[in-house]
Motif scaffolding. Structure first.
Motif, PDB file in Angstrom:
ATOM      1  N   GLY A  27       0.792  -1.214   0.000  1.00 52.74           N
ATOM      2  CA  GLY A  27       0.000   0.000   0.000  1.00 52.74           C
ATOM      3  C   GLY A  27       0.823   1.261   0.000  1.00 52.74           C
ATOM      4  O   GLY A  27       0.280   2.341  -0.144  1.00 52.74           O
ATOM      5  N   ALA A  28       2.141   1.161   0.175  1.00 54.83           N
ATOM      6  CA  ALA A  28       2.921   2.378   0.353  1.00 54.83           C
ATOM      7  C   ALA A  28       4.219   2.399  -0.420  1.00 54.83           C
ATOM      8  O   ALA A  28       5.052   3.249  -0.193  1.00 54.83           O
ATOM      9  N   ALA A  29       4.411   1.471  -1.351  1.00 53.79           N
ATOM     10  CA  ALA A  29       5.692   1.382  -2.046  1.00 53.79           C
ATOM     11  C   ALA A  29       6.024   2.669  -2.790  1.00 53.79           C
ATOM     12  O   ALA A  29       7.191   3.038  -2.908  1.00 53.79           O
ATOM     13  N   ASP A  30       4.988   3.365  -3.278  1.00 54.90           N
ATOM     14  CA  ASP A  30       5.242   4.596  -4.021  1.00 54.90           C
ATOM     15  C   ASP A  30       5.154   5.830  -3.129  1.00 54.90           C
ATOM     16  O   ASP A  30       5.337   6.941  -3.593  1.00 54.90           O
ATOM     17  N   PHE A  31       4.855   5.645  -1.845  1.00 48.14           N
ATOM     18  CA  PHE A  31       4.748   6.758  -0.891  1.00 48.14           C
ATOM     19  C   PHE A  31       3.805   7.843  -1.396  1.00 48.14           C
ATOM     20  O   PHE A  31       4.058   9.032  -1.244  1.00 48.14           O
ATOM     21  N   ASP A  32       2.706   7.428  -1.993  1.00 47.59           N
ATOM     22  CA  ASP A  32       1.724   8.363  -2.526  1.00 47.59           C
ATOM     23  C   ASP A  32       0.568   8.474  -1.535  1.00 47.59           C
ATOM     24  O   ASP A  32      -0.149   7.497  -1.291  1.00 47.59           O
ATOM     25  N   TYR A  33       0.378   9.650  -0.963  1.00 49.67           N
ATOM     26  CA  TYR A  33      -0.733   9.862  -0.035  1.00 49.67           C
ATOM     27  C   TYR A  33      -2.085   9.948  -0.749  1.00 49.67           C
ATOM     28  O   TYR A  33      -3.122   9.941  -0.096  1.00 49.67           O
ATOM     29  N   ARG A  34      -2.035  10.080  -2.069  1.00 46.57           N
ATOM     30  CA  ARG A  34      -3.260  10.198  -2.860  1.00 46.57           C
ATOM     31  C   ARG A  34      -4.165  11.308  -2.319  1.00 46.57           C
ATOM     32  O   ARG A  34      -5.366  11.108  -2.083  1.00 46.57           O
ATOM     33  N   LEU A  35      -3.566  12.451  -2.123  1.00 42.60           N
ATOM     34  CA  LEU A  35      -4.289  13.593  -1.592  1.00 42.60           C
ATOM     35  C   LEU A  35      -5.283  14.129  -2.620  1.00 42.60           C
ATOM     36  O   LEU A  35      -4.957  14.281  -3.792  1.00 42.60           O
ATOM     37  N   GLU A  36      -6.475  14.404  -2.160  1.00 41.38           N
ATOM     38  CA  GLU A  36      -7.519  14.963  -3.010  1.00 41.38           C
ATOM     39  C   GLU A  36      -8.006  16.270  -2.408  1.00 41.38           C
ATOM     40  O   GLU A  36      -8.460  16.302  -1.264  1.00 41.38           O
ATOM     41  N   SER A  37      -7.908  17.342  -3.176  1.00 38.42           N
ATOM     42  CA  SER A  37      -8.385  18.645  -2.726  1.00 38.42           C
ATOM     43  C   SER A  37      -9.893  18.717  -2.922  1.00 38.42           C
ATOM     44  O   SER A  37     -10.385  18.620  -4.048  1.00 38.42           O
ATOM     45  N   ARG A  38     -10.598  18.890  -1.839  1.00 39.64           N
ATOM     46  CA  ARG A  38     -12.060  18.975  -1.892  1.00 39.64           C
ATOM     47  C   ARG A  38     -12.479  20.432  -1.706  1.00 39.64           C
ATOM     48  O   ARG A  38     -12.161  21.060  -0.704  1.00 39.64           O
ATOM     49  N   ALA A  92      -0.845  19.331  -5.070  1.00 42.38           N
ATOM     50  CA  ALA A  92      -2.311  19.396  -5.128  1.00 42.38           C
ATOM     51  C   ALA A  92      -2.775  20.842  -5.280  1.00 42.38           C
ATOM     52  O   ALA A  92      -3.738  21.126  -6.015  1.00 42.38           O
ATOM     53  N   ILE A  93      -2.104  21.761  -4.598  1.00 40.75           N
ATOM     54  CA  ILE A  93      -2.441  23.180  -4.737  1.00 40.75           C
ATOM     55  C   ILE A  93      -2.173  23.649  -6.166  1.00 40.75           C
ATOM     56  O   ILE A  93      -2.985  24.367  -6.767  1.00 40.75           O
ATOM     57  N   ALA A  94      -1.045  23.225  -6.728  1.00 40.25           N
ATOM     58  CA  ALA A  94      -0.679  23.642  -8.089  1.00 40.25           C
ATOM     59  C   ALA A  94      -1.691  23.139  -9.121  1.00 40.25           C
ATOM     60  O   ALA A  94      -1.835  23.743 -10.187  1.00 40.25           O
ATOM     61  N   ARG A  95      -2.369  22.036  -8.815  1.00 42.55           N
ATOM     62  CA  ARG A  95      -3.395  21.545  -9.740  1.00 42.55           C
ATOM     63  C   ARG A  95      -4.639  22.425  -9.711  1.00 42.55           C
ATOM     64  O   ARG A  95      -5.448  22.387 -10.634  1.00 42.55           O
ATOM     65  N   ILE A  96      -4.800  23.209  -8.660  1.00 43.92           N
ATOM     66  CA  ILE A  96      -5.955  24.088  -8.533  1.00 43.92           C
ATOM     67  C   ILE A  96      -5.655  25.487  -9.051  1.00 43.92           C
ATOM     68  O   ILE A  96      -6.475  26.118  -9.713  1.00 43.92           O
ATOM     69  N   THR A  97      -4.440  26.000  -8.742  1.00 45.04           N
ATOM     70  CA  THR A  97      -4.110  27.382  -9.085  1.00 45.04           C
ATOM     71  C   THR A  97      -2.607  27.538  -9.306  1.00 45.04           C
ATOM     72  O   THR A  97      -1.806  26.876  -8.631  1.00 45.04           O
ATOM     73  N   PRO A  98      -2.208  28.439 -10.213  1.00 41.05           N
ATOM     74  CA  PRO A  98      -0.786  28.728 -10.388  1.00 41.05           C
ATOM     75  C   PRO A  98      -0.283  29.806  -9.425  1.00 41.05           C
ATOM     76  O   PRO A  98       0.911  30.109  -9.418  1.00 41.05           O
TER      77      PRO A  98
END
Length: 318
Positions: A27-38, A92-98
């Motif tokens: 579950g953690a080999a890629d160390f991706d928290y899979r954060l989702e901005s809601r 995740a912030i950069a995916r929302i705004t520059p």
């Protein structure tokens, strides 16, 4: 950035942690928290963590963080439990705004709220003065413990202490109008942030929702007083430190009920002369058994807080 002394090299330390810590590589080999901005309001985003204990399975992602997008920049509220979390939050912030991050707030001293600071511009890191002092003094112990609890997720995480001291009151940052509310009780210094445009209240760990509160540095009487003050605030929704966002004050009342029960239970046990083993054996009432980690947090609270309750009871008998 303030660098902490390392007992071993970073690589050796990581190898030791991987050998000594139970670790779920599937579950953690890629160390991706899979954060989702809601998005919960205009320009207001949250990243909701799990209502679990820290572990190598979740990498410490048990905390809520958030950010506000203004006309000129971004305000970040808490940066998570590790450097990796902070970096992924920044992405995740950069995916929302520059727009650039112009202010990064640490609500209090607990490590799941500030160990992602390395990912953000040092000049933007800010907290109440008491929080800054506590982080500078206590961070080494916090970081060591987080490495033990979360394993290799913590790789390269070091202290980046806040530089800017905040004061309670109104503050404009990045085009957002904020109200900073300085309280205490969960720790000696707890900052609540109200976004004035949307009425969103970032209550941090003064408020839990669907999860039993943690009390490693708690003053229950001060905490209860802070909750009373929070409920008097005008807001449209509350973002707790842990648990889902709520459209009303229900999590404030839930946290208050739990803390009232905990305070009364500790006080009455001490007055009756119960020892710690007897207190640890007390069941959690059905009222709170549905809260995540209720039994675990009750036992932790007894271990931390019961000696003081016993001291007070003894003083009253003298």
């Amino acid at each position: 950035m303030k660098r902490l002394p390392m007992p071993t090299s970073g690589l050796l330390r990581l190898m030791l942690l991987m050998l000594l810590t139970p670790f779920s590589f599937a579950g953690a080999a890629d160390f991706d928290y899979r954060l989702e901005s809601r998005r919960i309001a205009d320009g207001v985003y949250v990243l909701i963590g799990r209502t679990e204990d820290f572990s190598p399975d979740n990498g410490g992602n048990v905390v809520n963080s958030g950010f506000l997008v203004g006309a000129q920049g971004v305000v970040v509220i808490d940066t998570g439990p590790s450097r990796r979390y902070g970096e992924q939050m920044r992405a995740a912030i950069a995916r929302i705004t520059p727009l650039p991050v112009v202010l990064t707030i640490n609500s209090h001293k607990h490590p799941d709220h500030f160990l992602g600071n390395q990912a953000f511009p040092p000049e933007t890191l800010a907290a109440l003065p008491e929080t800054i002092r506590a982080i500078e003094v206590q961070a080494p112990a916090f970081i060591e413990r987080m490495y033990k609890l979360n394993g290799a997720w913590m790789g390269a995480t070091e202290l980046a202490a806040p530089r800017r001291a905040l004061a309670p009151g109104r503050l404009e940052a990045g085009g957002r109008e904020l109200e900073l509310i300085a309280l205490d009780g969960h720790t000696e210094s707890d900052l609540v942030v109200l976004d004035r445009a949307t009425g969103t209240l970032f209550a941090a760990d003064l408020v839990f929702n669907g999860r039993a509160p943690t009390t490693p540095h708690a003053n229950l009487k001060h905490w209860l007083a802070s909750l009373d003050r929070l409920e008097q605030q005008s807001f449209t929704q509350v973002v707790p430190g842990h648990g889902p966002v709520a459209p009303d004050a229900a999590p404030i009342r839930e946290t208050r009920r739990y803390l009232h029960w905990l305070d009364q239970t500790l006080r009455e046990g001490a007055e009756q002369g119960l020892d710690m083993s007897e207190m640890l054996a007390q069941p959690v009432p059905d009222t709170f058994s549905g809260l995540a980690l209720s039994s675990q947090e009750y036992r932790r609270s007894v271990t931390r807080l019961y000696p003081e309750a016993e001291r007070i009871a003894l003083d009253m008998r003298r």
